[in-house]
Design an enzyme around this catalytic site. Sequence first.
Site, PDB file in Angstrom:
ATOM      1  N   LYS A 262      -8.539  13.851   3.827  1.00  7.24           N
ATOM      2  CA  LYS A 262      -7.659  12.900   3.938  1.00  7.24           C
ATOM      3  C   LYS A 262      -6.606  13.016   5.034  1.00  7.24           C
ATOM      4  O   LYS A 262      -6.804  13.924   5.797  1.00  7.24           O
ATOM      5  CB  LYS A 262      -6.864  12.568   2.576  1.00  7.24           C
ATOM      6  CG  LYS A 262      -6.132  13.737   2.157  1.00  7.24           C
ATOM      7  CD  LYS A 262      -5.805  13.476   0.492  1.00  7.24           C
ATOM      8  CE  LYS A 262      -6.750  13.457  -0.420  1.00  7.24           C
ATOM      9  NZ  LYS A 262      -6.757  12.382  -1.243  1.00  7.24           N
ATOM     10  N   ARG A 263      -5.826  12.007   5.391  1.00  6.21           N
ATOM     11  CA  ARG A 263      -4.894  12.235   6.564  1.00  6.21           C
ATOM     12  C   ARG A 263      -4.033  13.436   6.226  1.00  6.21           C
ATOM     13  O   ARG A 263      -3.813  13.635   4.941  1.00  6.21           O
ATOM     14  CB  ARG A 263      -4.030  10.898   6.742  1.00  6.21           C
ATOM     15  CG  ARG A 263      -4.788   9.612   7.161  1.00  6.21           C
ATOM     16  CD  ARG A 263      -5.450   9.750   8.634  1.00  6.21           C
ATOM     17  NE  ARG A 263      -4.327  10.218   9.467  1.00  6.21           N
ATOM     18  CZ  ARG A 263      -3.530   9.333  10.266  1.00  6.21           C
ATOM     19  NH1 ARG A 263      -3.780   8.012   9.976  1.00  6.21           N
ATOM     20  NH2 ARG A 263      -2.692   9.584  11.028  1.00  6.21           N
TER      21      ARG A 263
ATOM     22  N   LYS B 222       0.587  14.584   0.840  1.00  5.45           N
ATOM     23  CA  LYS B 222      -0.837  15.248   0.500  1.00  5.45           C
ATOM     24  C   LYS B 222      -1.132  16.422  -0.096  1.00  5.45           C
ATOM     25  O   LYS B 222      -2.013  16.729  -0.571  1.00  5.45           O
ATOM     26  CB  LYS B 222      -1.878  14.424   1.369  1.00  5.45           C
ATOM     27  CG  LYS B 222      -1.824  12.813   1.696  1.00  5.45           C
ATOM     28  CD  LYS B 222      -2.837  12.339   2.484  1.00  5.45           C
ATOM     29  CE  LYS B 222      -2.460  10.972   2.634  1.00  5.45           C
ATOM     30  NZ  LYS B 222      -3.013   9.995   1.709  1.00  5.45           N
TER      31      LYS B 222
ATOM     32  N   THR C 270      -8.731   6.409  -2.752  1.00  3.00           N
ATOM     33  CA  THR C 270      -9.991   5.935  -2.843  1.00  3.00           C
ATOM     34  C   THR C 270     -11.091   7.152  -2.660  1.00  3.00           C
ATOM     35  O   THR C 270     -12.154   7.069  -3.288  1.00  3.00           O
ATOM     36  CB  THR C 270     -10.646   4.737  -2.133  1.00  3.00           C
ATOM     37  OG1 THR C 270     -10.468   4.925  -0.541  1.00  3.00           O
ATOM     38  CG2 THR C 270      -9.925   3.447  -2.346  1.00  3.00           C
TER      39      THR C 270
ATOM     40  N   HIS D 103       0.867  -1.305  -0.014  1.00  4.56           N
ATOM     41  CA  HIS D 103       0.117  -0.044  -0.057  1.00  4.56           C
ATOM     42  C   HIS D 103       0.789   1.290   0.070  1.00  4.56           C
ATOM     43  O   HIS D 103       0.201   2.239   0.064  1.00  4.56           O
ATOM     44  CB  HIS D 103      -1.086  -0.117   1.188  1.00  4.56           C
ATOM     45  CG  HIS D 103      -2.104  -0.780   1.137  1.00  4.56           C
ATOM     46  ND1 HIS D 103      -3.347  -0.410   0.332  1.00  4.56           N
ATOM     47  CD2 HIS D 103      -2.464  -1.994   1.401  1.00  4.56           C
ATOM     48  CE1 HIS D 103      -4.207  -1.339   0.427  1.00  4.56           C
ATOM     49  NE2 HIS D 103      -3.763  -2.316   1.183  1.00  4.56           N
TER      50      HIS D 103
ATOM     51  N   LYS E 149     -14.785   8.185  -4.735  1.00  6.39           N
ATOM     52  CA  LYS E 149     -16.105   8.596  -4.051  1.00  6.39           C
ATOM     53  C   LYS E 149     -16.482   9.748  -4.578  1.00  6.39           C
ATOM     54  O   LYS E 149     -17.693   9.989  -4.847  1.00  6.39           O
ATOM     55  CB  LYS E 149     -15.925   8.475  -2.613  1.00  6.39           C
ATOM     56  CG  LYS E 149     -15.480   7.181  -2.110  1.00  6.39           C
ATOM     57  CD  LYS E 149     -14.813   7.376  -0.803  1.00  6.39           C
ATOM     58  CE  LYS E 149     -14.317   5.866  -0.125  1.00  6.39           C
ATOM     59  NZ  LYS E 149     -13.610   6.069   1.089  1.00  6.39           N
TER      60      LYS E 149
END
Length: 819
Positions: free
Chosen positions: A556-557, A562, A664, A365, A668
């Site tokens: 998100k985290r 990110k 993911t 992952h 969505k």
Amino acid sequence: MTKKKNIDPRSGMDIDSFREDIKQHLKYTLSKDTFSATEWDNYRSVVLAVMDRLHERWIDTQQQYYDDNVKRVYYLSMEYLIGRLLDNMLINLGLQDVAAEAMEDVGLDYDEIRTTEWDAGLGNGGLGRLAACFLDSMATLGIPATGYGIRYDYGIFYQSIQNGYQVEKPDLWLRYGNPWDIVRPKIQYDVPFYGNSHAYHDEDGELQFEWQNTHDVLAVAYDTPIPGFKNNVVNNLRLWKATSSSSIDLKSFNQGQYIDAVRDTQLNENISRVLYPNDKVFVGQELRLKQEFFLVAASMQDILRRFKKTEDDWRNLPNKIAIQCNDTHPNLAIPELMRFLVDEEDLPWDTAWDITTETMAYTNHTLLPEALEKWPVSLLRNLLPRHLQIIYEINSRFLEKVQASSGDDRGKVSRMSIIGEGEDPVVHMAHLGIVGSRKINGVAALHSDLLKKTLFRDFYEMFPERFTNKTNGITPRRWLRQCNRGLSDLITEKIGEDWVTHLDQLRQIEEFAKDQDFVEKFVEIKQENKQHLADYIKEKRDIDVDINSMFDIQIKRIHEYKRQFMLALYAITLYNRIKENPDLDIVPRTILVAGKAAPGYTMAKLFIKLMNDVGEKINNDPEVNSKLKFIFLANYSVTLAEKMIPAANLSEQISTAGFEASGTGNMKFALNGALTIGTLDGANVEIKEEVGDENIFIFGKTVDDVDKLRHQGYNPWEYYEGHPELKKAIDQIRDGFFNDDKELYHPIVDSLLNKGDYFLVLADYEAYINKQAEVDELYKDQDEWNRKAILNTARVGKFSSDRTIRDYAEEIWRVEVDR
């Protein structure tokens, strides 16, 4: 898997049966009446009525698996971010409307009941949510599967924001118990730790090993039903709770040493006490290793016990069992299966190894080397001495093959070794997973390709047949049918309900992208979803937001790769532009961010503080706040995601290229009619291929660009000095414009300008704001924006977890699916 016996009247699927069952449980199970019942009592009575309808299907499903002697899939994961279950259970049983009407008949409000439930504290983020989607899809496809995990007493943490800072509080998700699970006190296994590995020769003179003098912890099973969608299949999620085999030292207690009397019990129970937060940087902790082996040892005993009920030839194990390790955390299952086959069943090593490698599979992952698990040999030697011996033997035999095939590449043996030698040798759990598995998969096409070219290049060259890609997916049941009922009903009205299990059928709604009536209803539903979120923001933050503004969302985290910081820079840039020109013709925006930072991740927590300070400045400036809002929403969860995703107009997927394995959330958002602004990273690449270049906003450096820039010598100062708006924004952060403490944000600025800007925020800034300008222009043309939004929904059928699980079933697990 559709065979059913006659359903007991108590489990009737009509409104009258459901209503009476709720009333019966309130009175006879919970001993309450309508006057004494609390919200939790009412919620439990509804859950018990749902469980009645699950139990017979659950029992029948498991019995049929046994009768048919099917091949079973076992999914091992440290996390399952399952969220609230009531809606999901009712939808998959086909009972949502029946239950709502039955509740109304007894004076209960469906929305109030469903919001009484706590999100289960069993996961951190993407990895755990993926596992939850996979369980749903395995049941829906009729795959005989069991998920194994740990029943944590406390989730990662409850995030509150105080003075802009993240404050972690205990996530007491089990404070009132969990009505969805059933304890199985007779299903318990001893999990050994410590001790020593004793070598001896048996009566035939063969060298044997026995793990002895261990300290044992008891694993007790708790089961949660996982129903498929309208197919009467109910699979099982089995979670292990740690306890002590002897609950109290009576001698110490009688001598008045009360703490000593229960110390062992408390230490044992700590194993399932708290979910470790994942900050994408591996930090070895003994308790974490204990958790991982606790999961593996209990699950393997359960799996092998079930196998032995119907089989007596261990060579048949791969024909009856497939074990999927969700990331490296459960990879100790490889040496544990070897220990069982060699030490307890007395199989020859080579036979046991063939069985093991044909049974195991490993999902990777991450592309971040620092996130890969590397356990100190010293820790394994103390905690799992026999397993360390087995790992060394696996490695020795493996390296002989590497040596024979390495040619002139003298470094290959060192690079591929499972044991990282040196002053403090470590066990590379990813290497163990590759060597001991039949298949290794990445979770997006780009990710899998990069694994083969970078992290695991040597392994790919040696085992090309083992590497495969399984692009992640999401369950349409929760992420459209449940969280966006309005859009779900609109789609069903036009094309029927088959899309719920065959998401590629959404292509049929492309023809309605220019149908005025459909578009108007689509827009109306989006506005309703935005209003629901606006009401939530008003309740939680006391901020009024304009639902006619563009809802621009990143959830998100919180992590440097990110790049939530880049979105904050964009907000600052917009703020400065409006201040300089109050009449600026821009689309009003509501920028929303949510996510948790790992408690020990100082930089990520500082980002949260900065985002809250930026929001304070923007939201309280009357010259700006009618055109721009910047809001951080606390305690991100599955439930909050279910509010935010259907309301989004723009989805922020802006990680540095080459760092996000898949994602993911991007799927969505697109499924719910948001357009994506993003880099060519993770699954964004495949989303772009599906929705079309013209229906997504792609910007920034590619993986190859990033690589070239690093090799050429990246100088962030050139970008800082070369772009006045960027320079002004960074200067404002540094010089105390957003906080009176002028030193507070120096670590952020220092990481950008003096420590290399590793995640290339400054390098991508100009491309990002230019692409945002294109977003702005398109949003002004609402007809065209809405057409593209509908096409996004129509074209992302590939990203159903049903498709992902079909791919796993066919290539990795070698099992059949029902539908």
